[in-house]
Design a protein around this motif. Structure first.
Motif, mmCIF file in Angstrom:
data_model
loop_
_atom_site.group_PDB
_atom_site.id
_atom_site.type_symbol
_atom_site.label_atom_id
_atom_site.label_comp_id
_atom_site.label_asym_id
_atom_site.label_seq_id
_atom_site.Cartn_x
_atom_site.Cartn_y
_atom_site.Cartn_z
ATOM 1 N N LEU A 1 -9.415 21.552 0.368
ATOM 2 C CA LEU A 1 -8.828 21.473 -0.971
ATOM 3 C C LEU A 1 -8.936 22.812 -1.698
ATOM 4 O O LEU A 1 -8.403 22.980 -2.786
ATOM 5 N N TRP B 1 -5.203 3.524 4.026
ATOM 6 C CA TRP B 1 -3.747 3.506 4.067
ATOM 7 C C TRP B 1 -3.251 4.787 4.739
ATOM 8 O O TRP B 1 -3.666 5.886 4.361
ATOM 9 N N MET C 1 -13.189 20.276 2.838
ATOM 10 C CA MET C 1 -12.090 19.300 2.861
ATOM 11 C C MET C 1 -10.715 19.959 2.914
ATOM 12 O O MET C 1 -9.708 19.270 3.057
ATOM 13 N N PRO D 1 0.816 -1.219 0.000
ATOM 14 C CA PRO D 1 0.000 0.000 0.000
ATOM 15 C C PRO D 1 0.850 1.270 0.000
ATOM 16 O O PRO D 1 0.448 2.284 -0.576
ATOM 17 N N ARG E 1 -15.463 4.259 -0.648
ATOM 18 C CA ARG E 1 -14.146 4.785 -0.265
ATOM 19 C C ARG E 1 -14.297 5.932 0.745
ATOM 20 O O ARG E 1 -13.506 6.083 1.663
ATOM 21 N N PRO F 1 -2.215 11.866 3.452
ATOM 22 C CA PRO F 1 -1.331 12.977 3.806
ATOM 23 C C PRO F 1 -0.159 13.065 2.822
ATOM 24 O O PRO F 1 0.862 12.396 2.989
ATOM 25 N N LEU G 1 1.746 1.916 -3.621
ATOM 26 C CA LEU G 1 0.546 2.291 -4.376
ATOM 27 C C LEU G 1 0.099 3.698 -4.005
ATOM 28 O O LEU G 1 -0.367 4.459 -4.849
ATOM 29 N N THR G 2 0.281 4.046 -2.730
ATOM 30 C CA THR G 2 -0.071 5.399 -2.292
ATOM 31 C C THR G 2 0.844 6.414 -2.972
ATOM 32 O O THR G 2 0.395 7.474 -3.430
ATOM 33 N N ILE H 1 -8.813 11.953 -1.163
ATOM 34 C CA ILE H 1 -9.067 10.668 -0.501
ATOM 35 C C ILE H 1 -8.703 10.766 0.983
ATOM 36 O O ILE H 1 -9.197 10.020 1.808
ATOM 37 N N GLY H 2 -7.842 11.721 1.300
ATOM 38 C CA GLY H 2 -7.427 11.887 2.695
ATOM 39 C C GLY H 2 -6.010 11.419 2.955
ATOM 40 O O GLY H 2 -5.605 11.243 4.096
ATOM 41 N N GLN I 1 3.414 14.089 3.923
ATOM 42 C CA GLN I 1 3.962 13.068 4.822
ATOM 43 C C GLN I 1 4.494 11.884 4.014
ATOM 44 O O GLN I 1 5.606 11.412 4.255
ATOM 45 N N TYR I 2 3.716 11.440 3.027
ATOM 46 C CA TYR I 2 4.153 10.307 2.208
ATOM 47 C C TYR I 2 5.370 10.669 1.353
ATOM 48 O O TYR I 2 6.258 9.855 1.155
ATOM 49 N N ARG J 1 -12.703 9.929 -9.358
ATOM 50 C CA ARG J 1 -11.263 9.883 -9.112
ATOM 51 C C ARG J 1 -10.790 8.512 -8.633
ATOM 52 O O ARG J 1 -10.001 8.401 -7.697
ATOM 53 N N THR K 1 -5.960 18.688 4.920
ATOM 54 C CA THR K 1 -7.021 17.807 4.402
ATOM 55 C C THR K 1 -7.043 16.449 5.106
ATOM 56 O O THR K 1 -8.095 15.970 5.531
ATOM 57 N N HIS K 2 -5.860 15.818 5.237
ATOM 58 C CA HIS K 2 -5.855 14.478 5.822
ATOM 59 C C HIS K 2 -6.249 14.509 7.298
ATOM 60 O O HIS K 2 -6.789 13.545 7.823
ATOM 61 N N LYS L 1 -9.954 14.506 7.416
ATOM 62 C CA LYS L 1 -10.453 13.157 7.184
ATOM 63 C C LYS L 1 -10.339 12.328 8.471
ATOM 64 O O LYS L 1 -11.247 11.593 8.825
ATOM 65 N N THR M 1 -0.297 6.952 -6.422
ATOM 66 C CA THR M 1 -1.507 7.793 -6.443
ATOM 67 C C THR M 1 -1.115 9.261 -6.329
ATOM 68 O O THR M 1 -1.646 10.118 -7.040
ATOM 69 N N ILE N 1 -8.688 4.953 -9.267
ATOM 70 C CA ILE N 1 -7.475 4.599 -10.006
ATOM 71 C C ILE N 1 -7.806 3.372 -10.829
ATOM 72 O O ILE N 1 -8.078 2.294 -10.274
ATOM 73 N N ARG O 1 -6.055 14.290 -6.166
ATOM 74 C CA ARG O 1 -6.908 13.127 -5.905
ATOM 75 C C ARG O 1 -6.506 12.473 -4.580
ATOM 76 O O ARG O 1 -7.353 12.133 -3.762
ATOM 77 N N ARG P 1 -5.124 13.853 -2.048
ATOM 78 C CA ARG P 1 -5.568 14.713 -0.953
ATOM 79 C C ARG P 1 -7.065 14.522 -0.686
ATOM 80 O O ARG P 1 -7.494 14.434 0.456
#
Lengths: 346, 238
Positions: free
Chosen positions: B51, B103, B49, A205, B149, A226, A208-209, A223-224, A229-230, B87, B71-72, B75, A212, B89, A219, A221
């Protein structure tokens, strides 16, 4: 990761191992393992392959940022050279010559530099990120040159051959025996460990993150995820493994200078190798490192204008095959598959 | 109130898209925002959010001012978002697309499989295509994945931006019915944006009408809006 995804991963590994490519890779691995003892192999060939493996580690690490996270760095020399210098200076000032101590020191130093540099730079992308990395790496380069009483300035730092688990193989076997019987295998092991760990990271993951984020930070962001951070984590992973390559380079060459490990051109070479091999493929940078070292080695023997040859190669790759060697290989694979299908239809 | 926007203003490249928006969502409430394309629905959601950069006003969630939060972090506090353009993948499976929301935010208390089981209660049909690449799914299936999601991390509030866009009537009906499951079984509040009032008037508790970045009407009797000709003209852009 769900059970099904794990099962998928296992099938993927099984599939890779039993495919013709898996068999080819296994043969290559056997060849690499047996290389120092193959008839007609000289120290030069062993040194050259060890150098390729060293830069293959750096290329795989570099691609964590360029290929998987979409960040072009012109500052990886800071991690490569940071590790090499940490080893040289630690050995010099602490009087330690044990590989099992020096190696973690180098990787840790590179990881720390990556954590600091990454923290500052990951909020930026594209040319801003590339230039910020370049500036931060050049800062380390200039510091190393200027603090000559500590670092040896442009003369650099000698790296004596390390003992391994307390055994001084150089004293026992001489340079040839040490290179072919010990150091080469240390580098080969470091390469295998790097390839396995990074492959696992990039298919988890985490990887994959990163993809993304590379494809669409917006996109990610939404989804949430960070994003900064990543990117920071990716910088640390990339920096630490580039540091591992820097450590191998230091042991292999026995001497490091700001010009050979910290200069911006070293960062440029890592970018070159990765692009040459193909950023879209996991093993592309390995092929890129091999091609780069071999082409440069031949070009240096042929002409003093070898930089021109390397520039021409980079130009041709970017213009005609942006996906690099991996792109050429996948095109050949497609043609072979089509040819086999056509033959089967008849 | 679970979500409260007070005097929210925002602009994109110098053009004002939100003007002094006041909006609220209570716990276990389903609230709709209706307005024609470009009225400010998506900008409102993007502002919540984090954004979209805002010029004024405040956003509070569950009693906490989150205006300056990343944003995160929003969430993690419990806001889920299903954007208008889905959006997804395309080369990842539906399952991976859903799991992606977990994740980096997994607190280790609930397993991924348990969270998936919860969203499968909302969309039982999804079980049949969980392991197919998202790019090969139909529009309705993709929409289920997008909403899942947004729900999988167990949010207190889920924001759905035009979820009915481009869906077949039967899928629209299933999705409408799932809204009550989201509220009653998961205890999640819903803020839903639509350009056609008929899509949501049956199941929302309250409704806001937005036009040119302004909230021009608010009602707790959504069925009456379709009787207001003037308002309907604004919503339809006529």
């Amino acid at each position: 990761m769900s059970q099904d995804t794990r099962t998928g991963l296992v099938s993927e590994i099984k599939g890779s191992v039993t495919s013709s490519w898996g068999i080819g890779a296994a043969l290559l691995a056997i060849g690499a393992f047996a290389l120092p003892y193959l008839p007609g192999t000289s120290q030069f060939e062993v040194f050259l392959v060890a150098q390729i493996l060293t830069f293959a580690i750096a290329g795989l690490a570099y691609n964590v940022l360029l290929g998987y996270t979409g960040l072009l760095s012109f500052g990886h020399a800071a991690f490569f050279g940071g590790s090499a210098y940490a080893i040289g200076l630690f050995a010099q000032y602490a009087g330690v010559s044990e590989l099992l101590v020096l190696l973690p020191v180098g990787v840790l130093a590179a990881g720390t530099v990556a954590a600091i540099v990454g923290y500052v730079s990951v909020r930026h992308t594209k040319v801003y990120y590339a230039l910020l990395m370049l500036a931060l790496a050049q800062l380390l380069y200039v510091l190393t040159v200027k603090l000559y009483t500590v670092t040896g300035g442009t003369d650099g730092v000698p790296i004596t051959a390390p003992t391994i688990a307390g055994v001084d193989y150089l004293a026992m076997w001489g340079y040839g025996g040490y290179l072919q019987g010990v150091l080469y295998y240390v580098i080969l092991l470091a390469f295998v460990v790097t390839a396995v760990l990074l492959w696992t990271f990039m298919h988890s993951p985490f990887g994959l993150t990163l993809k993304t984020i590379r494809d669409s930070p917006e996109r990610a962001r939404a989804i949430g995820i960070p994003v900064y951070q990543y990117r920071w984590y990716a910088s640390i992973v990339s920096g630490a493994f580039t540091g591992l390559a820097g450590a191998m380079y230091a042991f292999l060459n026995g001497h490091v200078t700001p010009g050979t490990v910290l200069h911006w051109s070293r960062s440029g070479e890592l970018a070159f190798m990765t692009v040459l091999g193909g950023t879209g493929s996991f093993l592309g940078p390995v092929a890129g490192a091999g091609a780069f070292i071999l082409i440069r080695s031949q070009a240096q023997q042929l002409t003093e204008y070898w930089h021109f040859v390397m520039g021409l190669v980079l130009f041709l790759v970017i213009v005609f095959e942006p996906e690099g060697i991996a792109g050429i290989v996948s095109r050949i694979r497609r043609r072979v598959r089509r040819w086999r299908k056509d033959r089967g239809d008849r | 109130m679970l979500l409260e926007l007070a005097g929210l203003s925002a602009s994109i490249e110098g053009v004002t898209v939100l003007r002094d928006i006041d909006l609220s969502v209570a716990e276990s409430e389903i609230v709709g925002i209706v307005g024609r394309n470009g009225a400010g629905k998506t900008s409102t959601f993007r502002s919540v959010m984090g954004l979209q950069t805002i010029q004024g006003g405040s956003i509070s969630f569950d009693g906490e001012d989150i205006t300056e939060r990343e944003t995160h972090e929003r969430k993690r506090l419990g806001i889920g978002f299903a954007p208008e353009d889905r959006r997804l993948i395309s080369n990842l499976t539906a399952r991976e697309n859903i799991e992606m929301a977990l994740w980096g935010t997994d607190d280790g208390t609930t397993s991924v499989d348990d969270r998936l089981a919860v969203v499968l209660e909302v969309f039982p049909d999804m079980d049949a295509f969980l392991d197919q690449p998202a790019g090969k799914l139909s529009g309705g299936q993709q929409q289920m994945v997008t909403v899942s999601r947004a729900l999988v991390a167990d949010p207190n509030l889920v924001m759905l931006d035009e979820p009915f866009e481009g869906l077949a009537p039967s899928i629209k009906r299933d999705l409408s019915e799932s809204m009550s499951t989201v509220r009653e079984d998961l205890g999640t509040s819903v803020l839903i944006a639509e350009s056609q009032i008929s899509q949501i008037s049956d199941f929302v508790d309250r409704l806001y009408v937005i036009e040119r970045g302004n909230i021009i009407a608010e009602t707790d009797d959504p069925a009456t809006v379709s009787d207001d000709e003037e308002l309907m003209e604004v919503i339809s852009g006529g």
